[in-house]
Write a protein that holds these residues in place. Sequence first.
Motif, PDB file in Angstrom:
ATOM      1  N   GLU A  43       1.471   8.024   7.763  1.00 40.55           N
ATOM      2  CA  GLU A  43       0.769   6.597   7.558  1.00 40.55           C
ATOM      3  C   GLU A  43      -0.583   6.677   6.650  1.00 40.55           C
ATOM      4  O   GLU A  43      -0.308   5.214   6.115  1.00 40.55           O
ATOM      5  N   LEU A  44      -2.084   6.895   6.875  1.00 42.86           N
ATOM      6  CA  LEU A  44      -3.289   6.980   6.090  1.00 42.86           C
ATOM      7  C   LEU A  44      -2.470   6.975   4.742  1.00 42.86           C
ATOM      8  O   LEU A  44      -3.409   6.121   3.686  1.00 42.86           O
ATOM      9  N   LYS A  45      -1.946   8.491   4.394  1.00 42.27           N
ATOM     10  CA  LYS A  45      -1.731   8.512   2.814  1.00 42.27           C
ATOM     11  C   LYS A  45      -1.050   7.069   2.257  1.00 42.27           C
ATOM     12  O   LYS A  45      -1.736   6.460   0.962  1.00 42.27           O
ATOM     13  N   MET A  46      -0.162   6.622   2.882  1.00 40.63           N
ATOM     14  CA  MET A  46       0.725   5.234   2.343  1.00 40.63           C
ATOM     15  C   MET A  46      -0.327   4.164   2.233  1.00 40.63           C
ATOM     16  O   MET A  46       0.271   3.571   1.347  1.00 40.63           O
ATOM     17  N   ASN A  47      -0.561   4.089   3.434  1.00 37.34           N
ATOM     18  CA  ASN A  47      -1.863   2.962   3.565  1.00 37.34           C
ATOM     19  C   ASN A  47      -3.093   2.816   2.529  1.00 37.34           C
ATOM     20  O   ASN A  47      -2.515   1.533   1.238  1.00 37.34           O
ATOM     21  N   LEU A  48      -3.100   4.057   2.058  1.00 35.70           N
ATOM     22  CA  LEU A  48      -4.285   3.989   0.331  1.00 35.70           C
ATOM     23  C   LEU A  48      -3.220   4.096  -0.795  1.00 35.70           C
ATOM     24  O   LEU A  48      -4.068   3.220  -1.359  1.00 35.70           O
ATOM     25  N   THR A  49      -2.557   4.907  -1.063  1.00 35.81           N
ATOM     26  CA  THR A  49      -1.335   4.663  -1.916  1.00 35.81           C
ATOM     27  C   THR A  49      -1.146   2.858  -2.894  1.00 35.81           C
ATOM     28  O   THR A  49      -1.013   2.041  -3.315  1.00 35.81           O
ATOM     29  N   GLY A  50      -0.951   2.323  -1.138  1.00 36.40           N
ATOM     30  CA  GLY A  50      -0.334   1.339  -1.027  1.00 36.40           C
ATOM     31  C   GLY A  50      -1.636  -0.233  -1.055  1.00 36.40           C
ATOM     32  O   GLY A  50      -1.413  -0.960  -2.131  1.00 36.40           O
ATOM     33  N   ALA A  52      -2.982   0.559  -3.715  1.00 34.17           N
ATOM     34  CA  ALA A  52      -4.051   0.941  -4.972  1.00 34.17           C
ATOM     35  C   ALA A  52      -5.295   1.912  -5.152  1.00 34.17           C
ATOM     36  O   ALA A  52      -6.122   1.327  -6.426  1.00 34.17           O
ATOM     37  N   VAL A  53      -5.710   2.612  -4.792  1.00 29.42           N
ATOM     38  CA  VAL A  53      -6.847   3.501  -3.789  1.00 29.42           C
ATOM     39  C   VAL A  53      -6.989   4.283  -5.302  1.00 29.42           C
ATOM     40  O   VAL A  53      -5.700   5.147  -5.890  1.00 29.42           O
ATOM     41  N   SER A  54      -8.051   4.709  -6.192  1.00 28.88           N
ATOM     42  CA  SER A  54      -8.464   5.628  -6.680  1.00 28.88           C
ATOM     43  C   SER A  54      -8.253   7.041  -5.839  1.00 28.88           C
ATOM     44  O   SER A  54      -7.684   6.875  -4.991  1.00 28.88           O
ATOM     45  N   GLU A  55      -7.938   7.969  -7.186  1.00 30.70           N
ATOM     46  CA  GLU A  55      -7.743   9.208  -6.810  1.00 30.70           C
ATOM     47  C   GLU A  55      -8.776  10.206  -5.719  1.00 30.70           C
ATOM     48  O   GLU A  55      -8.862  10.098  -4.724  1.00 30.70           O
ATOM     49  N   GLU A  56     -10.185   9.760  -6.406  1.00 32.06           N
ATOM     50  CA  GLU A  56     -10.976   9.912  -5.239  1.00 32.06           C
ATOM     51  C   GLU A  56     -10.333   9.306  -4.064  1.00 32.06           C
ATOM     52  O   GLU A  56     -11.523  10.380  -2.808  1.00 32.06           O
ATOM     53  N   THR A  57     -10.773   8.212  -4.449  1.00 35.53           N
ATOM     54  CA  THR A  57     -11.048   7.526  -2.966  1.00 35.53           C
ATOM     55  C   THR A  57      -9.670   8.290  -1.888  1.00 35.53           C
ATOM     56  O   THR A  57     -10.239   8.392  -0.671  1.00 35.53           O
ATOM     57  N   LEU A  88      -4.095  17.343  -1.278  1.00 43.42           N
ATOM     58  CA  LEU A  88      -4.058  16.204  -1.583  1.00 43.42           C
ATOM     59  C   LEU A  88      -3.760  16.029  -2.485  1.00 43.42           C
ATOM     60  O   LEU A  88      -3.278  14.876  -3.087  1.00 43.42           O
ATOM     61  N   GLU A  89      -4.621  15.909  -3.598  1.00 43.26           N
ATOM     62  CA  GLU A  89      -4.395  15.750  -5.162  1.00 43.26           C
ATOM     63  C   GLU A  89      -2.799  15.952  -5.536  1.00 43.26           C
ATOM     64  O   GLU A  89      -2.729  14.892  -6.323  1.00 43.26           O
ATOM     65  N   GLN A  91      -0.194  15.582  -3.682  1.00 39.99           N
ATOM     66  CA  GLN A  91       0.445  14.672  -3.479  1.00 39.99           C
ATOM     67  C   GLN A  91      -0.249  12.213  -3.403  1.00 39.99           C
ATOM     68  O   GLN A  91       0.718  12.068  -3.702  1.00 39.99           O
ATOM     69  N   TYR A  92      -1.666  12.761  -3.902  1.00 44.63           N
ATOM     70  CA  TYR A  92      -1.657  11.099  -4.606  1.00 44.63           C
ATOM     71  C   TYR A  92      -1.360  10.807  -5.594  1.00 44.63           C
ATOM     72  O   TYR A  92      -0.517   9.963  -6.105  1.00 44.63           O
ATOM     73  N   ASP A  93      -0.501  11.940  -6.679  1.00 46.56           N
ATOM     74  CA  ASP A  93       0.286  11.611  -7.832  1.00 46.56           C
ATOM     75  C   ASP A  93       1.776  11.503  -7.334  1.00 46.56           C
ATOM     76  O   ASP A  93       2.102  10.926  -7.907  1.00 46.56           O
ATOM     77  N   GLU A  94       2.131  13.122  -6.372  1.00 49.61           N
ATOM     78  CA  GLU A  94       3.453  11.435  -5.617  1.00 49.61           C
ATOM     79  C   GLU A  94       3.585  10.364  -5.258  1.00 49.61           C
ATOM     80  O   GLU A  94       4.437   9.877  -4.841  1.00 49.61           O
ATOM     81  N   LEU A  95       2.472   9.673  -4.188  1.00 52.98           N
ATOM     82  CA  LEU A  95       2.362   9.321  -3.722  1.00 52.98           C
ATOM     83  C   LEU A  95       2.126   7.690  -4.628  1.00 52.98           C
ATOM     84  O   LEU A  95       2.039   6.639  -3.445  1.00 52.98           O
ATOM     85  N   LYS A  96       1.460   7.594  -4.983  1.00 48.33           N
ATOM     86  CA  LYS A  96       0.182   6.365  -5.821  1.00 48.33           C
ATOM     87  C   LYS A  96       1.434   5.882  -6.405  1.00 48.33           C
ATOM     88  O   LYS A  96       1.172   4.476  -7.147  1.00 48.33           O
TER      89      LYS A  96
END
Length: 373
Positions: A43-50, A52-57, A88-89, A91-96
Amino acid sequence: MMKFTLLLTACVFAASFVEAANDCFDYVQALSEHDQLLSSRHELKMNLTGNAVSEETFVDTVKSSISTGTKSLCGYTRSWICEIYEGLETQYDELKTGTTQGAEAGYENYIGSALIALFNSHLNSEKRILYEMQIVGPLDHVWLVEQYPGNEYRVYESYNNAYSLFAWLSQSSEDLFGTHIILWQEVVDMAADFVAGFGCTLENIESCIPAELGFALDWCVYIRDYDKEQAVSNFETAWKELGKGVKLNKNDFYEKFLYKLSNLTADIEPLVGTSDPWTQYLHDTWIEIFASPNPLCYPDVPFNFLTAQLTGKYEMQVRVDKFPEPNPNCQPNYKVIGSSVPNWEDSLSICASLHISLLLLLANLLIFFAFFQ
């Protein structure tokens, strides 16, 4: 010669412990008891990518988060398992993109024989492969298949309102009910709301339901009367063949899982958007590979009766993730995820320290014996 043999024995013994402790499955299994808690990570990952946060954030926020989930959800379970392998890096590319479905998220549709062809195309691979699999559209279920070099396979599953990954990987089903195998209360509530619209309750449904909805009577009664014995029995149907963390050889995997899934997905396709009924075969096969009935379908109930509430095109989606090394280093990601669990104790590190101490003691004894005899 005796000295060399003893020293070699100590080295081989030590190596066997190191190898056994380093497989990514060990880390998944160690964290599986926290499957419910870890569901909050997705849930947190999807909220963050939703947002549009940076990969670092994204990475920093997830790393510093505390897991607070309360129930196992199939897609959420797969998310943290894949995090162990990918980090996580990745996963960020996959979920962004903000989605976990379709070509935009790296998935392709494989129904029926196309699914078998996909797995055939990766036979004899020397790489570790993860197949992220999901049925989407009017039905919704998510799971993961792992392929080892040598054509060995492991299936990872949990099921909303049914069971956790911990149950799926457990060696015994005893004492799992109530925490890791549960009754589908949300489904009961859904059915109760449905019949309430006709002035009925689940308790009096047999005498109350309108004649034009007679086809739904058996479904309502099934949900109302679904109990511990049925839940555990349905779970064990698939778990005994596919669960317990067992590695399946190619023949067993194809016979017990892949062929059944191929037929299931092909047989569902012509039902989509119609009032043709779900069949007993589909009901039984779903349980045989997923360890739970599908709450939106029941034998002789029109397919679109309940599934119409879910939107999107029906597809059997798969994303294939290959790892260049047959045994990825999953320990750093395991520690990141584990640290999100309140009061977490790293059981694998504790065991590893004990093993090392015992091995050192054994090595010293062998060396002493070799040089002073």
